[in-house]
Design an enzyme around this catalytic site. Sequence first.
Site, PDB file in Angstrom:
ATOM      1  N   SER A  41       0.843  -1.190   0.000  1.00  0.00           N
ATOM      2  CA  SER A  41       0.000   0.000   0.000  1.00  0.00           C
ATOM      3  C   SER A  41       0.882   1.245   0.000  1.00  0.00           C
ATOM      4  CB  SER A  41      -0.960  -0.053   1.189  1.00  0.00           C
ATOM      5  OG  SER A  41      -2.019   0.850   1.012  1.00  0.00           O
TER       6      SER A  41
ATOM      7  N   ASP B 228      -4.912  -2.981  -4.119  1.00  0.00           N
ATOM      8  CA  ASP B 228      -4.029  -2.681  -2.988  1.00  0.00           C
ATOM      9  C   ASP B 228      -3.520  -3.941  -2.284  1.00  0.00           C
ATOM     10  OD1 ASP B 228      -3.180  -1.749  -0.263  1.00  0.00           O
ATOM     11  OD2 ASP B 228      -3.896   0.166  -1.051  1.00  0.00           O
TER      12      ASP B 228
END
Length: 715
Positions: free
Chosen positions: A472, A583
């Site tokens: 992320s 993500d």
Amino acid sequence: MSALTLFDLPEAGAIAHGIDVGATLIEAGQRETALHLVDEGSFDVVVARDGRSVTVGQVGPGAVLGEISLFAGGRPSASVIATTAARVRTIEAETARQLLTEHDELANDLAEEARTRVNNNELALLVAELAGTNDQAVVTDVLAEAELVDVPAGEPLFSEGERSDAAYLVISGRLSAIASSPEGPRDLARYGRGQVVGEAGLFGTAPRGSSVVAIRDSVLAKIPDEAFERLLSRHPRVMTGVARQVVERMTRPRRERHVTSAIAVSVTARTNARVFTTRLLEALAPYGSVGHLTSAAVDAELGRPGISQSERTDVGAPRLASFLHEFELAHELLVVELGANDSDAWCRRALGIADRVLIVASAECNPDERAEVRRITSLVPETTTVIGVLHHEPDTERPSGSAGLAAALGFDEVLHVHAGSVPELERVARIATSRAVGVVLGGGGARGFAHIGVVKALIELGVPIDTIAGSSIGAPLAAGIATGVVPSQWVPTASRLFANLLDYTVPVVSLIKAERITASIEEAFENWDFEDLWIPFRCVSTNLTRSRVEVHRSGPVAPRVRASVAIPGVMPPVPDGDDLLVDGGVLNNLPVDVLADEGRCSTIIAVDVAPPIGPRATADYGLSVSGWDALRASFGRGKSQFPGITAILMRSMLVGSMRDRNRLIAEAPVDLHLQLDLRSVGLLDFDAVEPVAAQGHDLAKPLIAAWLEERGGWR
């Protein structure tokens, strides 16, 4: 000719003398300069290491002692103590070496005996450690039941699906457990000295669950299941304890430290072999005794020019093989050098005993140099990792084209060093010997800017960063560090790249277009490949199509980083062929397992900025919500009673990976887990780079300092 004929050689020039009961003929750790022939009496052979002392056997008339030090140099690992009055004849080392040079068959016989004795000594220590006893009867019985097995590099020990009929104890070398899966072969575990392989073979005849292949030339002790049953009947208490330990290892998570004890080094003619190898040895010195071998040194030690270049079928081959094996066991680390003029035979031997291979070449690498490198890589066993170390001029700003060069030369991975850079060479040494320091940066929205301050604190306290991984927001920050941007520019660069990122759009695919964030990522990492980065970098994304974690190690950096930050619902997913990537925090927000599984790190530092608690209910707004009411409330005075959609999506993304985080931390050998309390920072405060980085620095530095003090430094 057998070793006994040494007693009858008139030119031996042996000096006879008596030994009293209890006297030590050979003392472990003291340099031995002679060969001893036992005429009368008996001796105990006692091996000691790390406070454990084990009597591994007795010798009597006809025995030859001191041959291990004679062949391998160094200091003996076993003491030889007289249990009766004895009489021996002693031949000085130089005379003995001359005799062995003149009598090849005798030298080979002695070499084989020495190799067997070294392996039995090592096995005795391992058995005593595993069984938790110094009882000579136990050790002697196990040695009698065990069968020494040699497995050359690249060869299988056993195959998946075979009947389990024995377990193996690794004496030296390295092996890999490989299981088949729909996605292809999976590397399950690595085994080194002292580890049990195929332990299920002690408890039944079920099919093997995986194949085990030697990564390098290995020696193991085979314990058949029926032999274990006999040992269990003779020593029930001790062997039950062994079985308990084995069962614990079977059920324990497999992410254990990888250990590298031997590396082969080849330096091309265009680079300075002497300077590189000297500095490499200096960098390894803090980690233990380092043995360094060249073909010329082997010839000199064995007193026979050209013996290092022997083929495996040549007369001197057993003596050479024994020397290399014993020399390795006498040192904690081994560096074997391959010279440009060495034969393929020497190169194959050096490569066969190496856990990893370093090939140092210039970054430009002309055709002659490429041919020189390809000769070496063509000889490397398929199971051995080849690390290409590309040598750059001191003023080089960024490498390029490394992936293509690696593919052309047969490198599994690439590292980069500036000419004369000691810190970069030390990084190479740590990575090559599995002593790297790895840093993992987790996801958590704008709280991830704290990573900048944490990494600065690590550097200020002298902790090197040898490899870095991120998920992320941790992905772009880790990648930026890996490009070699100097620490003083981290905050200004991040402030510029993360400014005004949220370009909202009609929420059909996502809340934002991600045009701005994509442009920022492309600006930061344009034309950077993973293979070109100064510091090895990995990041993770989540494959929505196949419901799995994707680990990115190669290819263009920008699209992989963009995938790692693609919060589902907030940003569009990233196409990858027929798959969609989002993500990394969905499945793995703190990818410590990625570095642990690669087996290069002896120290892993995990920086966790994910909020421990998600958004709370500030009011009971019922079971339905009007978007218009929520919008009007957001413009009113006071705090809105409605949770924001972005916070909900981000927190929902983290729920699954937060559940698995503690399991990953427990399974992977994480040395320092920094959980930073950043509740004052909003997940979307992307304009607050400087204050959040400062907060991360101030929170982390005392924790890092305390950790370093407790362990006595980062090493």
